[in-house]
Design a protein around this motif. Structure first.
Motif, PDB file in Angstrom:
ATOM      1  N   PHE A  54       0.838  -1.205   0.000  1.00  0.00           N
ATOM      2  CA  PHE A  54       0.000   0.000   0.000  1.00  0.00           C
ATOM      3  C   PHE A  54       0.871   1.254   0.000  1.00  0.00           C
ATOM      4  O   PHE A  54       0.642   2.190  -0.768  1.00  0.00           O
ATOM      5  CB  PHE A  54      -0.931  -0.004   1.219  1.00  0.00           C
ATOM      6  N   HIS A  55       1.889   1.274   0.842  1.00  0.00           N
ATOM      7  CA  HIS A  55       2.770   2.438   0.948  1.00  0.00           C
ATOM      8  C   HIS A  55       3.649   2.603  -0.291  1.00  0.00           C
ATOM      9  O   HIS A  55       3.882   3.730  -0.739  1.00  0.00           O
ATOM     10  CB  HIS A  55       3.606   2.358   2.223  1.00  0.00           C
ATOM     11  N   LEU A  56       4.118   1.503  -0.844  1.00  0.00           N
ATOM     12  CA  LEU A  56       4.910   1.579  -2.074  1.00  0.00           C
ATOM     13  C   LEU A  56       4.064   2.094  -3.235  1.00  0.00           C
ATOM     14  O   LEU A  56       4.540   2.864  -4.069  1.00  0.00           O
ATOM     15  CB  LEU A  56       5.507   0.213  -2.406  1.00  0.00           C
ATOM     16  N   LYS A  57       2.806   1.701  -3.263  1.00  0.00           N
ATOM     17  CA  LYS A  57       1.905   2.199  -4.302  1.00  0.00           C
ATOM     18  C   LYS A  57       1.755   3.711  -4.195  1.00  0.00           C
ATOM     19  O   LYS A  57       1.788   4.431  -5.196  1.00  0.00           O
ATOM     20  CB  LYS A  57       0.543   1.518  -4.182  1.00  0.00           C
ATOM     21  N   THR A  58       1.597   4.219  -2.979  1.00  0.00           N
ATOM     22  CA  THR A  58       1.474   5.661  -2.759  1.00  0.00           C
ATOM     23  C   THR A  58       2.738   6.381  -3.220  1.00  0.00           C
ATOM     24  O   THR A  58       2.670   7.414  -3.890  1.00  0.00           O
ATOM     25  CB  THR A  58       1.190   5.963  -1.275  1.00  0.00           C
ATOM     26  N   LEU A  59       3.900   5.850  -2.857  1.00  0.00           N
ATOM     27  CA  LEU A  59       5.173   6.451  -3.270  1.00  0.00           C
ATOM     28  C   LEU A  59       5.337   6.417  -4.784  1.00  0.00           C
ATOM     29  O   LEU A  59       5.813   7.382  -5.386  1.00  0.00           O
ATOM     30  CB  LEU A  59       6.345   5.728  -2.598  1.00  0.00           C
ATOM     31  N   LYS A  60       4.915   5.333  -5.388  1.00  0.00           N
ATOM     32  CA  LYS A  60       5.042   5.199  -6.842  1.00  0.00           C
ATOM     33  C   LYS A  60       4.080   6.152  -7.552  1.00  0.00           C
ATOM     34  O   LYS A  60       4.466   6.807  -8.522  1.00  0.00           O
ATOM     35  CB  LYS A  60       4.778   3.752  -7.250  1.00  0.00           C
ATOM     36  N   GLU A  61       2.846   6.251  -7.078  1.00  0.00           N
ATOM     37  CA  GLU A  61       1.875   7.165  -7.689  1.00  0.00           C
ATOM     38  C   GLU A  61       2.324   8.617  -7.564  1.00  0.00           C
ATOM     39  O   GLU A  61       2.013   9.440  -8.417  1.00  0.00           O
ATOM     40  CB  GLU A  61       0.494   6.970  -7.076  1.00  0.00           C
ATOM     41  N   ALA A  62       3.056   8.926  -6.503  1.00  0.00           N
ATOM     42  CA  ALA A  62       3.584  10.276  -6.310  1.00  0.00           C
ATOM     43  C   ALA A  62       4.842  10.510  -7.136  1.00  0.00           C
ATOM     44  O   ALA A  62       5.356  11.628  -7.181  1.00  0.00           O
ATOM     45  CB  ALA A  62       3.885  10.513  -4.829  1.00  0.00           C
ATOM     46  N   GLY A  63       5.335   9.464  -7.769  1.00  0.00           N
ATOM     47  CA  GLY A  63       6.524   9.591  -8.604  1.00  0.00           C
ATOM     48  C   GLY A  63       7.824   9.594  -7.832  1.00  0.00           C
ATOM     49  O   GLY A  63       8.876   9.879  -8.397  1.00  0.00           O
ATOM     50  N   LEU A  64       7.777   9.277  -6.550  1.00  0.00           N
ATOM     51  CA  LEU A  64       8.986   9.319  -5.735  1.00  0.00           C
ATOM     52  C   LEU A  64       9.842   8.058  -5.874  1.00  0.00           C
ATOM     53  O   LEU A  64      11.036   8.090  -5.592  1.00  0.00           O
ATOM     54  CB  LEU A  64       8.636   9.557  -4.265  1.00  0.00           C
ATOM     55  N   VAL A  65       9.217   6.950  -6.261  1.00  0.00           N
ATOM     56  CA  VAL A  65       9.969   5.715  -6.482  1.00  0.00           C
ATOM     57  C   VAL A  65       9.600   5.127  -7.839  1.00  0.00           C
ATOM     58  O   VAL A  65       8.535   5.394  -8.389  1.00  0.00           O
ATOM     59  CB  VAL A  65       9.747   4.653  -5.370  1.00  0.00           C
ATOM     60  N   ARG A  66      10.522   4.342  -8.340  1.00  0.00           N
ATOM     61  CA  ARG A  66      10.321   3.578  -9.573  1.00  0.00           C
ATOM     62  C   ARG A  66      10.370   2.107  -9.214  1.00  0.00           C
ATOM     63  O   ARG A  66      10.996   1.731  -8.221  1.00  0.00           O
ATOM     64  CB  ARG A  66      11.430   3.871 -10.571  1.00  0.00           C
ATOM     65  N   SER A  67       9.747   1.304 -10.040  1.00  0.00           N
ATOM     66  CA  SER A  67       9.812  -0.135  -9.813  1.00  0.00           C
ATOM     67  C   SER A  67      10.166  -0.834 -11.111  1.00  0.00           C
ATOM     68  O   SER A  67       9.909  -0.317 -12.200  1.00  0.00           O
ATOM     69  CB  SER A  67       8.472  -0.659  -9.282  1.00  0.00           C
TER      70      SER A  67
END
Length: 105
Positions: A54-67
Protein backbone atom coordinates in the motif's frame (compact mmCIF):
# COMPACT_ATOMS: atom_id res chain seq x y z
CA UNK A 1 -5.11 27.76 -13.94
CA UNK A 2 -3.75 26.07 -17.05
CA UNK A 3 -3.43 22.30 -17.38
CA UNK A 4 0.37 22.32 -16.95
CA UNK A 5 0.09 24.24 -13.66
CA UNK A 6 -2.66 21.88 -12.56
CA UNK A 7 -0.51 18.83 -13.33
CA UNK A 8 2.42 20.33 -11.47
CA UNK A 9 0.21 21.20 -8.49
CA UNK A 10 -1.15 17.67 -8.39
CA UNK A 11 2.35 16.18 -8.55
CA UNK A 12 3.55 18.43 -5.74
CA UNK A 13 0.53 17.64 -3.57
CA UNK A 14 0.95 13.90 -4.19
CA UNK A 15 4.64 14.13 -3.33
CA UNK A 16 4.08 15.86 -0.02
CA UNK A 17 1.19 13.54 0.81
CA UNK A 18 3.49 10.57 0.21
CA UNK A 19 6.09 12.13 2.51
CA UNK A 20 3.55 12.53 5.34
CA UNK A 21 3.77 8.93 6.56
CA UNK A 22 6.71 7.77 8.76
CA UNK A 23 6.84 4.29 7.20
CA UNK A 24 7.14 5.78 3.73
CA UNK A 25 9.99 7.99 4.97
CA UNK A 26 11.72 4.86 6.26
CA UNK A 27 11.33 3.21 2.85
CA UNK A 28 12.84 6.24 1.14
CA UNK A 29 15.76 6.27 3.58
CA UNK A 30 16.52 2.64 2.74
CA UNK A 31 16.28 3.33 -0.98
CA UNK A 32 18.80 6.19 -0.66
CA UNK A 33 21.51 3.57 -0.37
CA UNK A 34 20.47 1.12 -3.08
CA UNK A 35 17.70 -0.44 -5.09
CA UNK A 36 15.86 -3.04 -3.00
CA UNK A 37 13.30 -5.74 -3.66
CA UNK A 38 10.05 -5.70 -1.78
CA UNK A 39 11.09 -8.78 0.21
CA UNK A 40 14.21 -6.99 1.52
CA UNK A 41 12.15 -3.92 2.43
CA UNK A 42 9.65 -6.07 4.33
CA UNK A 43 12.38 -7.90 6.21
CA UNK A 44 14.28 -4.75 7.13
CA UNK A 45 11.20 -2.80 8.20
CA UNK A 46 9.47 -5.74 9.86
CA UNK A 47 6.14 -5.17 8.14
CA UNK A 48 3.98 -7.55 6.12
CA UNK A 49 4.06 -7.27 2.35
CA UNK A 50 0.38 -6.31 2.19
CA UNK A 51 0.99 -3.25 4.37
CA UNK A 52 4.17 -2.28 2.57
CA UNK A 53 2.56 -2.69 -0.86
CA UNK A 54 0.00 0.00 0.00
CA UNK A 55 2.77 2.44 0.95
CA UNK A 56 4.91 1.58 -2.07
CA UNK A 57 1.91 2.20 -4.30
CA UNK A 58 1.47 5.66 -2.76
CA UNK A 59 5.17 6.45 -3.27
CA UNK A 60 5.04 5.20 -6.84
CA UNK A 61 1.87 7.16 -7.69
CA UNK A 62 3.58 10.28 -6.31
CA UNK A 63 6.52 9.59 -8.60
CA UNK A 64 8.99 9.32 -5.73
CA UNK A 65 9.97 5.71 -6.48
CA UNK A 66 10.32 3.58 -9.57
CA UNK A 67 9.81 -0.14 -9.81
CA UNK A 68 11.06 -2.84 -12.10
CA UNK A 69 10.28 -6.51 -12.18
CA UNK A 70 12.98 -9.15 -12.36
CA UNK A 71 11.61 -12.65 -12.36
CA UNK A 72 9.02 -12.81 -9.62
CA UNK A 73 10.51 -9.96 -7.58
CA UNK A 74 9.81 -6.25 -7.84
CA UNK A 75 12.72 -3.91 -7.17
CA UNK A 76 12.29 -0.31 -6.05
CA UNK A 77 14.57 2.69 -6.43
CA UNK A 78 14.31 6.44 -5.92
CA UNK A 79 13.11 8.71 -8.71
CA UNK A 80 15.42 11.62 -7.93
CA UNK A 81 13.81 13.85 -10.57
CA UNK A 82 10.58 14.05 -8.55
CA UNK A 83 12.52 15.04 -5.44
CA UNK A 84 14.04 17.87 -7.48
CA UNK A 85 10.51 19.09 -8.32
CA UNK A 86 9.58 19.18 -4.62
CA UNK A 87 12.87 20.82 -3.69
CA UNK A 88 12.39 23.51 -6.34
CA UNK A 89 8.87 24.19 -5.08
CA UNK A 90 10.15 24.76 -1.55
CA UNK A 91 13.19 26.77 -2.63
CA UNK A 92 10.91 29.23 -4.43
CA UNK A 93 9.32 30.04 -1.07
CA UNK A 94 12.70 30.45 0.59
CA UNK A 95 13.72 32.89 -2.14
CA UNK A 96 10.47 34.83 -1.76
CA UNK A 97 10.88 35.06 2.01
CA UNK A 98 14.13 36.98 1.53
CA UNK A 99 12.43 39.70 -0.53
CA UNK A 100 9.03 39.90 1.18
CA UNK A 101 8.72 42.46 3.97
CA UNK A 102 7.64 41.16 7.34
CA UNK A 103 4.05 42.01 8.18
CA UNK A 104 2.62 42.58 11.59
CA UNK A 105 -1.02 41.78 12.23
Amino acid sequence: MDSLTSLTSEAIAAGFHALSEPLRIQVLELLREQELCVCDLCATLGVPQSKLSFHLKTLKEAGLVRSRQEGRWIYYSLNVAQFVVLEQYLSDYRRLAKISPARSC
